[in-house]
Design an enzyme around this catalytic site. Structure first.
Site, PDB file in Angstrom:
ATOM      1  N   SER A  60      -4.039   2.596   6.023  1.00 14.77           N
ATOM      2  CA  SER A  60      -4.568   3.826   6.226  1.00 14.77           C
ATOM      3  C   SER A  60      -4.243   4.832   5.501  1.00 14.77           C
ATOM      4  CB  SER A  60      -4.672   4.075   7.755  1.00 14.77           C
ATOM      5  OG  SER A  60      -3.381   4.474   8.255  1.00 14.77           O
ATOM      6  N   LYS A 117       0.924  12.367   4.532  1.00 18.48           N
ATOM      7  CA  LYS A 117      -0.351  11.817   5.233  1.00 18.48           C
ATOM      8  C   LYS A 117      -0.640  12.649   6.215  1.00 18.48           C
ATOM      9  CE  LYS A 117      -1.904   7.378   7.396  1.00 18.48           C
ATOM     10  NZ  LYS A 117      -1.608   6.315   7.745  1.00 18.48           N
ATOM     11  N   SER A 125      -0.229  -0.023   7.132  1.00 19.90           N
ATOM     12  CA  SER A 125      -0.568   1.055   6.409  1.00 19.90           C
ATOM     13  C   SER A 125       0.417   1.481   5.303  1.00 19.90           C
ATOM     14  CB  SER A 125      -1.126   2.138   7.519  1.00 19.90           C
ATOM     15  OG  SER A 125      -2.281   1.679   8.320  1.00 19.90           O
TER      16      SER A 125
END
Length: 611
Positions: free
Chosen positions: A154, A80, A178
């Site tokens: 996210s 990420k 997330s």
């Protein structure tokens, strides 16, 4: 040598077996991943996409290491883009914020030392603020199965990269959910360890006291392997805690909400029916179920965005936002600015005191127990989120926002399909000190390969109305069914017929494939057949067609070991159904039994010879 075909979703076990047998190389794996990422470029999965230029140095390092010394040797993973990879930009999905770190994040450093290969940096809701996967200047990340739907956030790109077979596992972060919501929406496992178990040094803070690094994977065992590498105290991380790797254990109770969960979005009815089926599966794993008041979770969750903790996000981003007007996504800035405008120091301390009371209540509730909730109560189309960004995002956190505030661990696991290409998932919550309990329940629920025949039970609720122990009736929803072709141990009279029945499947007919197949006896224990489709020639092979509830199909296929898998099987009448197929590499060690015309005939002749 025949070329090995990589499955649509990758696992640690499958890749390690290919490496050991020499049927595939890390270079070939990375080349296929790059090809897949280029084919999916319109899905907005990546910010720094996979490239051989980036990957090559790590491949060269592999040549100096012994695979037996590296738990993740040659295993590709995604990162990420709020987690540092030295030499690659970290953007947190904000181009003006971008910087190139000289050091890896601690968790990345540990994975690299174990032989894992970083392949790129994934898209996210900007500054990890959001649960929808649409708040990025790099584009809205599409759902892996249905492009019109949100991917979840996210950690959107990380989840979709795994679901699209572009990584074996991916790192996400989790402050409000997330690391769990994108797992549910894309049919994955999302493992969120206890706070502090994995170091967060080298991670761009979202809400620093609550941030946690997480992992997305196709299988629980892969998540555990990553956890074993990433976990551990780090002296330079002020949030790090000494929390040893947990061993799976069974709780004394499973806790379910006394008030049935509420569902939202265009598939609310399908999600509600999927929750009823999940509860039925939970009740089949022989742990006492207790219905309890879970309002403490909702009360704690409200503190995250509707209380003073949003000020912590502003504290982390204030300097950048004020120095770079117009650089932040409008919705992101609206949310974090609320922390500066609405809450005082007094309100923060009031919130801390309130939260402490919630923590004590949750600790008592969860003593030697695991609570189970839907990971998400629904989903939305990307268009719907654009039209109503705040309300839709708030809904996505309904069953997740409480977790880190209450210092809980969690694992999100797939729970079948709510409808076609619409995964449903549940999350198991436990205390930080009893993380092994969520593992024990997750393994039983997911139906690991040795347990699938007895514990992965899904009841067909077609034409029934299910009730929970509180007396509330669920919505009556006919179970969607699909045809599945089986050609071996799952046929009637064979040992795995009970798996079909346990999944609510029923026999439809005996039939044959088109005359384009080869049948093998695989070198496995126990022996089982493998069906390979040929480009030309071949024979017609006897098989059975069953009907199975769509909701059970995901759990059923997840337990199928390599070299077998599920694909489309062409029948003699020209139609195609989902069914067992075999990867071509297995042919090298298998016996060709095509001449017998089917597994039953082959087994009958073997019995007659030995009798």
């Amino acid at each position: 040598m025949q070329k090995t075909i990589m499955p649509e979703r990758l696992t640690v076990g499958w890749l390690q077996e290919q490496y050991r047998s020499g049927t595939i190389t890390p270079e070939e794996v990375m080349a296929e991943i790059i090809r897949r990422s280029e084919a999916d470029v319109d899905m907005n999965i990546w910010i720094t996409p996979p490239s051989m230029e980036m990957i090559r140095p790590y491949l060269e390092w592999l040549k100096t290491t012994d695979p037996s010394d590296c738990a993740l040797w040659g295993i590709p993973f995604a990162i990420k883009d709020n987690i540092d990879l030295a030499g690659a930009p970290t953007t947190a999905a904000c181009p003006d914020f971008s910087y190139t770190p000289d050091e890896h994040a601690v968790v990345v450093e540990r994975l690299l030392a174990a032989g894992a290969i970083p392949i790129g940096k994934t898209n996210l809701d900007q500054f990890a603020t959001g649960l929808v996967g649409t708040r990025s200047p790099y584009g809205e990340t599409h759902n892996a199965l249905r492009s019109e739907l949100i991917s979840g956030g996210s950690s959107s790109g990380s989840a979709v990269a795994v679901a699209r077979g572009q990584a074996v596992f991916a790192l996400g972060t989790d402050t409000a959910g997330s690391g769990r919501v994108p797992a549910a929406l894309n049919g994955l496992v999302g493992y969120k360890p206890s706070l502090g178990a994995w170091p967060v040094k080298g991670v761009v803070p979202a809400c620093e006291s609550l941030d946690c690094v997480t992992v997305f994977a196709t299988e629980l065992t892969d998540a555990y392997t990553v956890d074993a590498v990433a976990r551990g105290y780090h002296a330079e991380d002020v949030w790090s805690r000494r929390l040893p790797a947990p061993n799976a254990a069974m709780p004394s109770r499973l806790l379910l909400p006394v008030e049935p969960p509420s569902f939202y979005g265009p598939f609310a009815a399908e999600y509600e029916a999927a929750w009823v089926r999940a509860v039925q599966r939970l009740k089949a794993i022989d742990i006492p179920v207790q219905y309890v008041d879970t309002n403490v979770f909702a009360a704690a969750a409200a503190l995250l965005y509707e209380g003073p903790w949003v000020a912590e996000r502003w504290a982390g981003l204030k300097s950048f936002i004020e120095a770079n007007p117009g650089s932040t996504h409008p919705i992101t800035e609206q949310i974090v600015r609320a922390g500066a405008e609405q809450y005082s120091a007094a309100s923060l301390f009031s919130g801390i005191h309130q939260l402490q009371r919630y923590k004590r209540e949750a600790l008592e509730l969860l003593r030697d127990a695991v609570v189970v909730l839907p990971t998400a109560g629904g989903t939305w189309t990307r268009e719907q989120v654009r039209d109503n960004p705040l309300a839709s995002n708030r809904d996505m956190g309904r069953y997740t926002n409480h977790c880190n505030l209450l210092d809980l661990c969690a694992v999100a696991v797939p729970a079948g399909l709510a409808a076609e290409d619409l995964p449903f998932g549940i999350t198991l919550f436990g205390t930080a000190e009893q993380e092994g309990l969520i593992r024990g329940v997750a393994e039983r629920f997911a139906g690991e390969r040795e347990l699938i025949g007895t514990n992965d039970v899904v009841t067909d609720i077609q034409s029934t109305s299910a009730s929970n122990e509180s007396g509330t009736s669920a919505v009556e929803v006919p179970a969607a069914m699909m045809r599945v072709a089986v050609c071996g141990l799952h046929m009637r009279g064979f040992p795995l017929e009970q798996q079909m029945q346990g999944c609510g499947a029923h026999f439809v007919e005996e039939t044959y494939t088109a005359a384009r197949y080869r049948l093998l006896e695989l070198a496995t224990t126990p022996a089982k057949p493998g069906l390979i489709k040929l480009p030309e020639g071949g024979a017609s092979i006897a098989l059975e067609v069953w009907e199975m509830p769509v909701a059970a199909f995901g759990g059923f296929t997840a337990a199928i070991p390599a070299p077998l898998g599920i694909g489309k099987v062409e029948l003699a009448d020209g139609t195609e159904v989902s069914g067992f197929i075999c990867e071509a590499y297995a042919e090298q060690t298998a016996i060709d039994i095509t001449a017998w015309g089917g597994w039953r005939a082959y087994q009958n002749q073997r019995s007659s010879v030995t009798s």
